[in-house]
Design an enzyme around this catalytic site. Sequence first.
Site, mmCIF file in Angstrom:
data_model
loop_
_atom_site.group_PDB
_atom_site.id
_atom_site.type_symbol
_atom_site.label_atom_id
_atom_site.label_comp_id
_atom_site.label_asym_id
_atom_site.label_seq_id
_atom_site.Cartn_x
_atom_site.Cartn_y
_atom_site.Cartn_z
ATOM 1 N N ASP A 1 0.838 -1.226 0.072
ATOM 2 C CA ASP A 1 0.192 0.122 -0.065
ATOM 3 C C ASP A 1 0.824 1.378 0.262
ATOM 4 O OD1 ASP A 1 -2.335 -1.479 -0.086
ATOM 5 O OD2 ASP A 1 -2.473 -1.652 2.230
ATOM 6 N N ARG B 1 -6.860 1.053 0.463
ATOM 7 C CA ARG B 1 -7.645 1.204 1.566
ATOM 8 C C ARG B 1 -8.069 2.705 1.749
ATOM 9 N NH1 ARG B 1 -10.476 -2.131 4.884
ATOM 10 N NH2 ARG B 1 -8.858 -3.833 4.595
ATOM 11 N N GLU C 1 -9.665 0.065 -4.420
ATOM 12 C CA GLU C 1 -10.599 -0.435 -3.619
ATOM 13 C C GLU C 1 -11.222 0.289 -2.479
ATOM 14 O OE1 GLU C 1 -8.818 -3.996 -1.307
ATOM 15 O OE2 GLU C 1 -7.485 -2.349 -0.169
#
Length: 420
Positions: A143, A191, A246
């Site tokens: 990430d 996220r 996402e």
Amino acid sequence: MPMAAGTLLYAQSGGVTAVINATAAAVIERARRHGLRVLAGRNGILGVLREELIDTTPLPASTVKRLGQTPGGAFGSCRFKLGSLEADRARYERLIEVLRAHDVRWFLYNGGNDSADTALKVSRIAEEFGYPLTCVGVPKTVDNDLAVTDTCPGFGSAAKYTAVSVREAALDVAAMAETSTKVFVYEAMGRHAGWLAAAAGLAGEGADDAPHIILFPERAFDEAAFFAKVRETVERVGYCVVVASEGIRTADGAFVADAGGGKDAFGHTQLGGVASYLAGRVKDALGYKVHWTLPDYLQRSARHLASATDLEQAVAVGHAAVDYAVKGRNAVMPVIVRKNDRPYRWTVEPAPLADIANHERTMPDDFIREDGYGITEAARRYLQPLIRAEAPPRYGRDGLPRYVQPRLATVPTRLPPFEV
């Protein structure tokens, strides 16, 4: 070199990456140079709590080297978050008991934000108990959302996979657009931070190159504006490639793709399905034929397409972590410091875990295009060096990579069982 007094314990946390085993191999190799025995927690901190400790001493040097070319996480990982020192005191005391029982004097915890926090807390509880322990966090996450470090090992390879996949898929869509697919939606991990979605922007350079639309968690999702952008792109280019993180949210803060699966062990909402959701909405609203993909684990396991830069950095932080531990640099993490963009230059330096733990780095505003649907030149300058050069694994005669899955034995337990 004879073994030094004390043992080094290495453990992993969170999702694995294409190069996390390279970091693990680097830790073992460097520790052996220092004459240290290395134990590894089976499935991360859970293995430490359960006293399931893998002895890496029997692993031949050739196996350790091949481990560095293998994806996944050879010693296992876990999504398990320890609470505060007060709320989870019994577990922290158990950790100290296990470390004391196996004469562990150096603890390396490889992971992201939550792992940095755990390493910091373990260092504090050891100090409280008067136990001589040096704790070092090791950076890892696809990430790319760790604070302080310029980039996170694991991200560069996932970014390379994303950019390559989007470019290749776009060529396929372009070939079929006249009579078939008009819109293609690619879902990227991320996220709260859109780093991987941004990496897809490297797939094209011109205004008509894919991806035509990137949806970032850092920008509120406006469905009407999105539909208008899709329609305009299809009418201008003939087709539209969309990359969606996402974690995109609506203006009220709700995840577009809340999977309804509750929370994971880190307290994160279970996400999934933003690509399929957007595909359905585009088809219903605009009438286009749409295809979508959810690469999911493929993004972080694609060792065959690893970035050489990423691999080099994964090894470097493993080496540095051991060196810091041996020197007694407690509660620090080796971070990557960028010295120059062109040519790309970087180094590794220690940073306090207190400056990293539970601090999340999102995409800077100047990395996102003014219309919110693409990356800027500043983002391109940052991202491009991270995916540069190839580091393919060795292939066998069967045409498949020669990955290794070593046999791993745990050391005998010395304490009563513990219910985690």
